[in-house]
Scaffold this active site. Structure first.
Site, PDB file in Angstrom:
ATOM      1  N   GLU A 112       0.840  -1.200   0.000  1.00 38.34           N
ATOM      2  CA  GLU A 112       0.000   0.000   0.000  1.00 38.34           C
ATOM      3  C   GLU A 112       0.868   1.240   0.000  1.00 38.34           C
ATOM      4  OE1 GLU A 112      -2.351  -0.207   3.604  1.00 38.34           O
ATOM      5  OE2 GLU A 112      -2.733  -2.329   3.255  1.00 38.34           O
ATOM      6  N   LYS A 114       2.252   4.541   1.564  1.00 38.20           N
ATOM      7  CA  LYS A 114       2.390   5.084   2.910  1.00 38.20           C
ATOM      8  C   LYS A 114       2.098   6.570   2.807  1.00 38.20           C
ATOM      9  CE  LYS A 114       5.472   5.028   6.906  1.00 38.20           C
ATOM     10  NZ  LYS A 114       5.123   6.363   7.363  1.00 38.20           N
ATOM     11  N   ASP A 116       1.751  10.331   3.883  1.00 38.20           N
ATOM     12  CA  ASP A 116       2.466  11.217   4.808  1.00 38.20           C
ATOM     13  C   ASP A 116       1.456  12.142   5.482  1.00 38.20           C
ATOM     14  OD1 ASP A 116       4.502  12.325   6.170  1.00 38.20           O
ATOM     15  OD2 ASP A 116       5.343  13.448   4.490  1.00 38.20           O
ATOM     16  N   LYS A 313      10.628   3.116   3.032  1.00 44.21           N
ATOM     17  CA  LYS A 313      10.580   4.574   2.893  1.00 44.21           C
ATOM     18  C   LYS A 313      11.238   5.004   1.597  1.00 44.21           C
ATOM     19  CE  LYS A 313      10.291   7.255   6.334  1.00 44.21           C
ATOM     20  NZ  LYS A 313       9.322   8.145   6.959  1.00 44.21           N
ATOM     21  N   CYS A 408      48.320  24.404   4.234  1.00 39.53           N
ATOM     22  CA  CYS A 408      49.732  24.737   4.435  1.00 39.53           C
ATOM     23  C   CYS A 408      50.001  26.229   4.315  1.00 39.53           C
ATOM     24  CB  CYS A 408      50.597  23.969   3.442  1.00 39.53           C
ATOM     25  SG  CYS A 408      50.354  24.512   1.736  1.00 39.53           S
ATOM     26  N   CYS A 423      46.287  24.197  -4.682  1.00 37.87           N
ATOM     27  CA  CYS A 423      47.418  24.564  -3.840  1.00 37.87           C
ATOM     28  C   CYS A 423      48.680  24.263  -4.646  1.00 37.87           C
ATOM     29  CB  CYS A 423      47.412  23.740  -2.558  1.00 37.87           C
ATOM     30  SG  CYS A 423      48.939  23.912  -1.639  1.00 37.87           S
ATOM     31  N   CYS A 428      52.467  20.043   0.301  1.00 46.52           N
ATOM     32  CA  CYS A 428      51.355  20.449   1.173  1.00 46.52           C
ATOM     33  C   CYS A 428      50.882  19.241   1.991  1.00 46.52           C
ATOM     34  CB  CYS A 428      50.206  20.974   0.325  1.00 46.52           C
ATOM     35  SG  CYS A 428      48.687  21.223   1.260  1.00 46.52           S
TER      36      CYS A 428
HETATM   37  S1  IVH Z   1      -0.268   0.270   8.790  1.00 40.93           S
HETATM   38  C1  IVH Z   1       0.356  -1.518  13.013  1.00 40.93           C
HETATM   39  N1  IVH Z   1      -0.592   1.397   6.443  1.00 40.93           N
HETATM   40  O1  IVH Z   1       2.712   5.251   9.003  1.00 40.93           O
HETATM   41  C2  IVH Z   1       0.571  -0.955  11.667  1.00 40.93           C
HETATM   42  N2  IVH Z   1       0.335   2.719   8.197  1.00 40.93           N
HETATM   43  O2  IVH Z   1       5.331   4.938  10.298  1.00 40.93           O
HETATM   44  C3  IVH Z   1      -0.276   0.202  11.406  1.00 40.93           C
HETATM   45  N3  IVH Z   1       0.807   5.039   7.582  1.00 40.93           N
HETATM   46  O3  IVH Z   1       1.638   4.785  12.293  1.00 40.93           O
HETATM   47  C4  IVH Z   1       0.159   0.998  10.299  1.00 40.93           C
HETATM   48  N4  IVH Z   1       0.110   4.902   5.495  1.00 40.93           N
HETATM   49  O4  IVH Z   1       0.273   6.427  10.759  1.00 40.93           O
HETATM   50  C5  IVH Z   1      -0.165   1.568   7.704  1.00 40.93           C
HETATM   51  N5  IVH Z   1      -0.976   2.264   4.326  1.00 40.93           N
HETATM   52  C6  IVH Z   1      -0.549   2.436   5.579  1.00 40.93           C
HETATM   53  C7  IVH Z   1      -0.052   3.679   6.059  1.00 40.93           C
HETATM   54  C8  IVH Z   1       0.390   3.775   7.380  1.00 40.93           C
HETATM   55  C9  IVH Z   1       0.607   5.703   6.441  1.00 40.93           C
HETATM   56  C10 IVH Z   1       1.373   5.643   8.831  1.00 40.93           C
HETATM   57  C11 IVH Z   1       0.678   5.248  10.112  1.00 40.93           C
HETATM   58  C12 IVH Z   1       1.742   4.566  10.933  1.00 40.93           C
HETATM   59  C13 IVH Z   1       2.970   5.180  10.368  1.00 40.93           C
HETATM   60  C14 IVH Z   1       4.170   4.310  10.665  1.00 40.93           C
END
Ligand code: IVH
Length: 665
Positions: A112, A114, A116, A313, A408, A423, A428
């Protein structure tokens, strides 16, 4: 009469909820904002006239009441964990291999985006939004229900049958790039300082004590996991969970993938990395999860993070900071290089406090001075660099080349060709120290334990003036150095001794002849076979070597004609460093290998270096030029591709057999 009004009110509420879903979930609104506002006003009017028909889940009740004095602290039903971060494909593979040893991964992995944003937990009871909380310390968070209710992307009631009695739904609240621009536009007009990024703006908004202020900003959300689940209907897999949450009317990010092995997972991560550029919101990585929820439970969690999920990341491409100062260094060839000292800033999980400015032409091109705010970039392992000036400081300090060598005090001259300042002083100390560091570096003589600090001490204490002196050192000499006890001194002498066996090409490269890299060193070693032969070669002979042009030939000649260098080489030889070229085993020359899946006894890196040691090459992608695909367990898309190209697929055992056969020959 009232029943007619009740049904009209109910219809209006349903209509408004439907338009909210169209707007926030599918991103395809059917009506204009003005038409939406008209529906909303109509509902508000009817409710004002008939207050007894108002229910807490009416869209008009999203905002109400007085500003809060403070947020109440609430305990999560199940802890809100965070994720372990990884930064490379190799780490992801290692993680996948580790979990595959513990569970069968029968339903594959999900990958999935992630997001921000800011993590939240929503509690729904009998389908109605009961409470919303921030993550806080994972155990307890702030009750932000009043703020969350103002957001139209959050359903006040869930749709569907068989809803669980109580359920905690977790996800991410965020602000889109467009909304971020809108908010900042308004702030600029009002003379307020713009916010720095969408994430902080979102976190700040959720912490406003007045919900009517929160309502003025439009936040978005994606939900992706659950906490407490009381009642029936808990799905069996993460992908089913996402579908279910979506069917309840919650916003879910549908860009997830279900993958069957490590290769597919890596491809999906790469796909999401590329998609990142086109998303209307910010993502900072991919999240990989075991799809089977039962297997997730099997794996469990540590106190901080689950074992069944990991974050990959993406490199933060850049960050803003301030140039505090500029310092000048002297390289191996005497070139003066400016380095910016920065106010420390985090870029992709690493704090950086300096960036190279390369040379003074670059300083001019960037127009950078001390005190300026700049954008810095860190890519892979390379030294961070300054991309551009974001804001000139009113008293920006001009960066000019020093007239004296910072090491130097010798005279600094500009190269006739223009770009470099050097230099002038052949003796040196900075030059000498850089030469020692290069000599000892990996790929050159590879002397473990001889880095910058040790080289500097050896030189300054008069123990090593030139590289040849290294081979006259003994343990008592080294015990004069700071932080050197007998053991460390012994280790360093051991690595210096070991380097006596270095190959001819390593030694040629280690000498630090301007323009001679590892590749050229290898070609020269092959052609001339020994240092004395190379030293005596005339310009014509040198130029007859492929890849050696007149400039390189001149560089080699002037290096070997220099009496100081000849003396160093003579002394090295007298201490046993006079290697001759040993042709290696080239039995896999020209053959291309790709490895996939998990190999039982070797890492992919080890396998690749075996191939390279025999003159072959190893790559990570299957192409039509690939000769062999070595398939370990769980090889996926590469296997299919290799088959479709008719490439030979062999097992790890067959591969090992092939290598040992070649080695015996
Ligand atoms: S799963 C126990 N899925 O990233 C696991 N987290 O650095 C629960 N986050 O605390 C997290 N997108 O706030 C999950 N597709 C995603 C996410 C996600 C963003 C955030 C979340 C988590 C943090 C960890």
């Amino acid at each position: 009469m009232k029943t007619g009004i009740l049904s009209e009110i109910t219809k209006l509420r349903e209509l408004i909820n439907r338009h909210d879903r169209l707007y926030y979930l599918s991103g395809e609104p059917e009506i204009s904002d003005r038409e939406y506002d008209a529906l909303f006003e109509k509902l508000r009017k009817l409710e004002d006239e008939n207050p007894e028909l108002i229910t807490p889940d009416s869209p008009t009740r999203r905002v109400g009441g007085e500003p809060l004095k403070e947020f109440r602290s609430v305990r999560h039903g199940a802890p809100m964990l965070s994720l372990d971060n990884t930064y490379s494909a190799e780490d992801i593979e290692k993680w996948a291999i580790r979990v595959m040893r513990k569970v069968s991964v029968s339903q594959g992995f999900t990958v999935e985006e992630k997001i921000d944003g800011v993590g939240v937990s929503l509690t729904y009871r009998e389908g109605g939004l009961y409470r919303a909380a921030t993550r806080g310390n994972g155990i307890e968070g702030d009750d932000i229900t009043a703020n969350i209710r103002t957001q139209r992307c959050i359903p006040l009631t869930l749709r569907g049958k068989n809803l669980p009695g109580t359920v905690e739904i977790r996800g991410e609240i965020f602000i889109t790039l467009k909304e971020f621009e809108r908010i900042n536009g308004l702030r600029r007009e009002a003379g307020d300082k713009p916010f720095s990024n969408p994430r902080n703006t979102c976190a700040g908004t959720l912490k406003l004590l007045d919900p009517s202020e929160v309502a003025k900003r439009r936040m978005s959300a994606f939900f992706y996991t659950s906490g407490v689940w009381e009642g029936e209907g808990r799905p069996r897999t993460q992908s089913e969970l996402l579908e279910l949450l979506s069917s309840w009317g919650l916003p879910v990010n549908m860009s997830y993938r279900v993958c069957s092995g490590a290769d597919e997972v890596l491809n999906a991560c790469e796909e999401l990395r590329q998609a990142r550029e086109t998303r209307p919101y910010e993502t900072d990585g991919a999240v990989i999860k075991i799809n089977s929820l039962w297997e997730q439970e099997e794996l469990g969690e540590t106190s901080r993070s689950p074992r069944w999920a990991v974050a990959y990341k993406f490199e933060a491409k850049s960050a803003e900071t301030r140039v505090e100062d500029v310092i000048f260094g002297v390289g191996r060839t005497g070139v003066i290089t400016p380095t910016a000292r920065l106010e420390p800033v985090e870029v992709g999980g690493v704090v950086i406090s300096s960036a190279t400015l390369h040379n003074f032409e670059q300083v001019e091109r960037l127009g950078v001075g001390t005190g300026d705010r700049v954008l810095v970039e860190r890519g892979g392992d390379v030294i961070p660099k300054i991309l551009k000036v974001v804001e000139k400081s009113p008293d920006s300090g001009v960066i000019t080349p020093p007239s004296q060598c910072p090491s130097c005090g010798g005279r600094v001259r500009k190269d006739p060709e223009g770009v470099y300042y050097r230099c002038d002083n052949l003796s040196c100390p900075a030059l000498a120290i850089q030469k020692i560091i290069h000599f000892a570096s990996p790929g050159a003589m590879d002397i473990e334990g001889l880095g910058e600090n040790v080289a500097e001490q050896l030189y300054r204490k008069g123990l090593v003036k030139s590289i040849a002196d290294l081979y006259a050192l003994d343990i008592p000499d080294l015990m004069n150095l700071e932080l050197f006890a007998r053991k460390r001194a012994g280790n360093l002498i051991g690595s210096i001794d070991k380097s006596r066996g270095a190959s001819l090409d390593s030694l040629i490269y280690a000498l630090g002849i301007p323009g001679v890299g590892k590749h050229t060193a290898k070609i020269l070693a092959e052609r001339f076979g020994s240092l004395p032969a190379l030293m005596e070669a005339g310009a014509d002979e040198l130029e007859s070597v492929s890849e050696v042009g007149p400039v390189m030939a001149e560089s080699l000649r002037s290096f070997f004609e220099n009496p100081e260098n000849r003396e160093i080489i003579r002394r090295l030889a007298s201490r046993g460093l006079d290697p001759v070229y040993r042709p290696g085993d080239e039995s896999l020359k020209g053959m291309r290998f790709v490895f996939t899946g998990s190999l039982g006894s070797l890492t992919r890196k080890e396998a690749a270096s075996l191939v390279e040691g025999l003159g072959g090459s190893a790559s990570s992608t299957v192409s039509r030029d690939t000769d062999y695909l070595v398939a370990g367990e769980g090889g996926g898309s590469k296997l299919e591709r290799a088959r479709s190209y008719g490439i030979r697929v062999i097992s790890e055992d067959e591969f090992l057999g092939m290598i040992s056969e070649k080695k015996e020959k």
